[in-house]
Design an enzyme around this catalytic site. Sequence first.
Site, PDB file in Angstrom:
ATOM      1  N   GLU A 112       0.842  -1.196   0.000  1.00  0.00           N
ATOM      2  CA  GLU A 112       0.000   0.000   0.000  1.00  0.00           C
ATOM      3  C   GLU A 112       0.875   1.243   0.000  1.00  0.00           C
ATOM      4  OE1 GLU A 112      -1.365   1.156   4.355  1.00  0.00           O
ATOM      5  OE2 GLU A 112      -1.703  -0.992   4.025  1.00  0.00           O
ATOM      6  N   TYR A 114       1.282   5.315   1.489  1.00  0.00           N
ATOM      7  CA  TYR A 114       0.859   6.358   2.401  1.00  0.00           C
ATOM      8  C   TYR A 114       0.754   7.648   1.610  1.00  0.00           C
ATOM      9  CZ  TYR A 114       2.616   3.186   6.090  1.00  0.00           C
ATOM     10  OH  TYR A 114       2.854   2.116   6.914  1.00  0.00           O
ATOM     11  N   VAL A 162       1.741   5.666   9.857  1.00  0.00           N
ATOM     12  CA  VAL A 162       2.081   4.249   9.773  1.00  0.00           C
ATOM     13  C   VAL A 162       0.802   3.417   9.840  1.00  0.00           C
ATOM     14  CG1 VAL A 162       2.355   3.951  12.283  1.00  0.00           C
ATOM     15  CG2 VAL A 162       3.624   2.459  10.720  1.00  0.00           C
ATOM     16  N   HIS A 163       0.842   2.269   9.229  1.00  0.00           N
ATOM     17  CA  HIS A 163      -0.218   1.267   9.320  1.00  0.00           C
ATOM     18  C   HIS A 163       0.425   0.009   9.886  1.00  0.00           C
ATOM     19  CE1 HIS A 163      -3.563  -1.217   7.098  1.00  0.00           C
ATOM     20  NE2 HIS A 163      -3.647  -1.294   8.414  1.00  0.00           N
ATOM     21  N   ILE A 164       0.247  -0.204  11.179  1.00  0.00           N
ATOM     22  CA  ILE A 164       0.863  -1.352  11.855  1.00  0.00           C
ATOM     23  C   ILE A 164       0.227  -2.648  11.351  1.00  0.00           C
ATOM     24  CG2 ILE A 164       1.129  -2.498  14.094  1.00  0.00           C
ATOM     25  CD1 ILE A 164       2.928  -0.047  13.711  1.00  0.00           C
TER      26      ILE A 164
END
Length: 365
Positions: A112, A114, A162-164
Amino acid sequence: MKTFLFGRWLASGLLVVCLLAALVFPVSYVWAQTPDGQGLVIASWNIERLGHGQNKDYEALGQIGQLFDFIAVQEAMTVEGLYRFQAALQEATGETWGMMYSHRIGRSTYKEKYAFVWRESRIDYLDGAVVYLDPGDLFAREPYSARFKNLSSGDEFAVATVHIVYGRRISDRTEEIEELARYWDWLHQIYPGTPVLLMGDFNLQPLHAAWQPLRDKGVVPLIVEGATTLSAVDGRFANLYDNIWVAESGPYASSPAGIVEFPALLGVTHEAARRHVSDHTPIYLLSHQAGLRGNIQADDFKVQPSAEESSAQKASDPLIGNRRSKILHRPDCPSYSRVGEANRVYFDTLEEAQDAGYRLAGNCP
């Protein structure tokens, strides 16, 4: 190596396509700008699989996005999706929006982007857009950051998003959460003297023990009440996964923050919202006494309560039991909002729950 792409782009042809496309559901609100001031509305939003498939209602995305001056976006799947979102914001506001985005990030076949989007009348990009190099290779999707300037006040601020990773268990997420403490130090090295906003989808409640390394550095979450993922049941939200972390001693620590429960704002069901907008709500902070943009009612969004209001609200909330485990959760327990909708049983008092065979969760204070 080039670590970001930058766009200040108004695609008239794409805008025409967006305007001619049939809406998935109508938006009936009349929007009006709030008075200009020095404040900003800074938001973060996981727009689930933005650009993937044909189900997204970009006009609805624009109507929600125009509440803000700046949006950190997670889970953008394609550049086309980002440009359509940018065009929707410009159509909704009548203003030019800047945009920049990362390359596709991810270890597996799932990747993905950001992105940051902002009103150019209020914010300017300064420098430092970069994807974290992640020396320990601990992040499945390395964070992305940049520095910006509030054109009204002159304040500079850095935003990191961020996407954890979600994983199969909570333990799959904690390694990345704990690594955020090192990342926080790194952010202050590359943006010295600049307040930092760490925002995104963390897939973990803010009271979990894995946050302790970051808390030890004096970093706190702005949102500690409510939930940001849409339940399948209208009006209910499941998990407080999205958040904004700031220095406790910094200028944003006292900023009001909130959650936009957009299905009610759009007048749609959760099923339609999850399918055509996102399964996450936007979150935001207000600087310099700013207010959300647009003509909306207070009941349409959630603002974080004061400590006194929070205690009063918790006292009036029901207790939630898990019908499968027979574990009970008070409103002040870390796992209160984690119980699956299908397994929830509600009680008014502890005595009532105990009589029904439930015991209090061991992680309750």
